[in-house]
Write a protein that holds these residues in place. Structure first.
Motif, mmCIF file in Angstrom:
data_model
loop_
_atom_site.group_PDB
_atom_site.id
_atom_site.type_symbol
_atom_site.label_atom_id
_atom_site.label_comp_id
_atom_site.label_asym_id
_atom_site.label_seq_id
_atom_site.Cartn_x
_atom_site.Cartn_y
_atom_site.Cartn_z
ATOM 1 N N ALA A 255 0.831 -1.203 0.000
ATOM 2 C CA ALA A 255 0.000 0.000 0.000
ATOM 3 C C ALA A 255 0.868 1.257 0.000
ATOM 4 N N PRO A 256 0.358 2.373 -0.558
ATOM 5 C CA PRO A 256 1.116 3.629 -0.552
ATOM 6 C C PRO A 256 1.334 4.147 0.873
ATOM 7 N N VAL A 257 2.555 4.615 1.117
ATOM 8 C CA VAL A 257 2.862 5.236 2.417
ATOM 9 C C VAL A 257 2.266 6.647 2.419
ATOM 10 N N PRO A 258 1.473 6.995 3.414
ATOM 11 C CA PRO A 258 0.810 8.303 3.419
ATOM 12 C C PRO A 258 1.818 9.456 3.473
ATOM 13 N N ALA A 259 1.438 10.562 2.922
ATOM 14 C CA ALA A 259 2.249 11.775 3.059
ATOM 15 C C ALA A 259 2.417 12.099 4.532
ATOM 16 N N GLY A 260 3.626 12.478 4.895
ATOM 17 C CA GLY A 260 3.901 12.814 6.291
ATOM 18 C C GLY A 260 4.523 11.681 7.078
ATOM 19 N N ALA A 261 4.347 10.420 6.628
ATOM 20 C CA ALA A 261 4.938 9.263 7.310
ATOM 21 C C ALA A 261 6.325 9.001 6.744
ATOM 22 N N ASP A 262 7.260 8.578 7.613
ATOM 23 C CA ASP A 262 8.609 8.272 7.135
ATOM 24 C C ASP A 262 9.110 6.921 7.605
ATOM 25 N N THR A 263 8.228 6.116 8.229
ATOM 26 C CA THR A 263 8.602 4.770 8.630
ATOM 27 C C THR A 263 7.350 3.942 8.837
ATOM 28 N N VAL A 264 7.550 2.611 8.853
ATOM 29 C CA VAL A 264 6.446 1.693 9.127
ATOM 30 C C VAL A 264 6.843 0.827 10.307
ATOM 31 N N VAL A 265 5.978 0.776 11.288
ATOM 32 C CA VAL A 265 6.175 -0.110 12.437
ATOM 33 C C VAL A 265 5.416 -1.396 12.147
ATOM 34 N N ILE A 266 6.118 -2.537 12.151
ATOM 35 C CA ILE A 266 5.431 -3.790 11.854
ATOM 36 C C ILE A 266 4.438 -4.101 12.964
ATOM 37 N N GLN A 267 3.369 -4.804 12.601
ATOM 38 C CA GLN A 267 2.281 -5.002 13.555
ATOM 39 C C GLN A 267 2.724 -5.831 14.760
#
Length: 403
Positions: free
Chosen positions: A98-110
């Motif tokens: 999925a596209p990373v939203p504007a403003g986000a710079d990382t993903v925390v895995i669930q």
């Protein structure tokens, strides 16, 4: 006359052989196994946006400290991105691709989060900037060369070309191979045989080998031992625009061997015939206009050995495919006597010793008319001219027919 060495014969047969410069366009789904005729540029960038590599939460790294509680602002799924900008102190539920939203710079895995009632999520392990995000264009960029001419279109290449948004591909055309069996004694499989008649089996084996090597095959049938019949078959090969005419049998100079006579009468430039090999000595090579001519011996083993050694490399060269590399090192499974002036290709079995090395054992019978022996063989054991006697366990080269 002096017999030509095998290596020289192959070099002369392959001389000038190259794919047709006129490419054909094929639908992507029909291009597997073909060769790309020109460089292929990407028609899109992939990924076209920064995408999540994991299921989890898109956040700002400065907010994602261990123990922090972030308010859920929405969701981003493949094909259904989050429409908006991530706010400070918030998170967006996100799924792989999925596209990373504007403003986000990382993903925390669930696995490093806990859901809290009321629409919030607790971070259990701090996240670093850029983690689990695939940057836009990290795979390939629009306008850049993705695949170069000469690439075999295997499963990976086909997947890549589809991702680059190509529906059709420029590929080298398949060489056109016309096969002509000759001889009054020949009949087709399934026909009733009269006295002195045999089945024309070589056509089918040579045709199968040619198709497997990447050729389009035209079966010209059986020509009787008459100049008129051979002339008609040659007309058919020319009408089919054959790149290579393969004749089977009748290339010697006996009273009933008319193939060479018919071809030279039509203007074939004979390059050579008779080479220093066994089986397959009466091999003929020449040119009739733009059409190459390869005259194979009539005996089945001779015909198939020559097809493996000369026709298959010629087809792959004309198709732009990699040269077949089927010669491997092995050890002999039994003793062999010294060799004479001709290079031998002994039909043999293959096995492996306890160390995993290939062991090549010659078949007891090597007559060039024996078809079951060839069908049972897994390799051709190569014995150079004047090779000395060899003991079981000594090194040898083999051309692998089937592993």
């Amino acid at each position: 006359m002096n017999l030509m060495p095998v290596d020289e014969a192959l070099a002369r047969i392959l001389d000038g052989a190259a794919p047709d410069s006129q490419a054909e366009m094929l639908p992507l789904a029909q291009s597997f196994g073909r060769v790309l005729a020109s460089d292929l540029k990407a028609l899109r960038t992939h990924p076209p946006f920064a995408a999540s590599a994991m299921d989890g939460y898109a956040v700002r790294a400065e907010d994602a400290q261990a123990g922090a509680v972030l308010k859920l602002q929405g969701e981003s799924a493949a094909g259904h991105g989050f429409d908006g900008t991530l706010s400070a102190g918030s998170a967006v539920r996100i799924f792989t691709g999925a596209p990373v939203p504007a403003g986000a710079d990382t993903v925390v895995i669930q696995e490093n989060t806990e859901r809290i009632d009321g629409g919030s999520v607790r971070i259990t392990a701090a996240a670093e900037p850029g983690r689990h995000i695939r940057a836009a264009g990290i795979d390939f960029e629009e306008g850049k060369t993705g695949l170069e001419a000469g690439r075999l279109l295997d499963a990976g290449a086909i997947t890549f070309t589809a991702a680059m948004n190509h529906a059709t591909l420029p590929v080298y055309r398949q060489p056109r191979i016309a096969i002509l069996a000759t001889g009054d004694e020949l009949r087709l499989p399934g026909e009733t045989l009269g006295p002195g008649q045999i089945i024309a089996s070589n056509t089918y084996g040579v045709g199968a080998l040619a198709r497997g090597a990447g050729a389009q095959v035209f079966d010209l049938g059986i020509a009787e031992d008459r100049m008129e019949a051979l002339d008609g078959a040659l007309d058919s090969a020319i009408a089919q625009r054959a790149d290579v005419l393969v004749t089977i049998g009748g290339a010697s100079v006996g009273d009933h061997d008319l193939v060479q006579k018919a071809l030279t009468a039509r203007g074939m430039a004979l390059d050579f015939w008779k080479i220093a090999m066994r089986p397959g000595k009466p091999l003929m090579s020449g040119r009739l206009g733009n059409m190459r001519v390869l005259g194979l011996p009539g005996n089945p083993a001779s015909s198939l050995v020559c097809a493996h050694l000369f026709l298959e490399p010629l087809i792959t060269r004309l198709a732009g495919l990699p040269d077949p590399a089927r010669v491997k090192s092995a050890v002999l499974g039994r003793d062999l006597p010294s060799n004479d002036l001709r290079q031998d290709y002994l039909r043999g079995d293959l096995s492996r010793d306890p160390s995993g090395a290939l062991v090549a054992s010659p078949m007891p019978r090597q007559d060039s008319s024996l078809m079951k022996v060839f069908a049972d063989a897994r390799c051709l054991i190569i014995r150079p001219p004047l090779a000395p006697a060899a003991k079981a366990g000594e090194a040898c080269d083999v051309l692998v027919l089937r592993d």
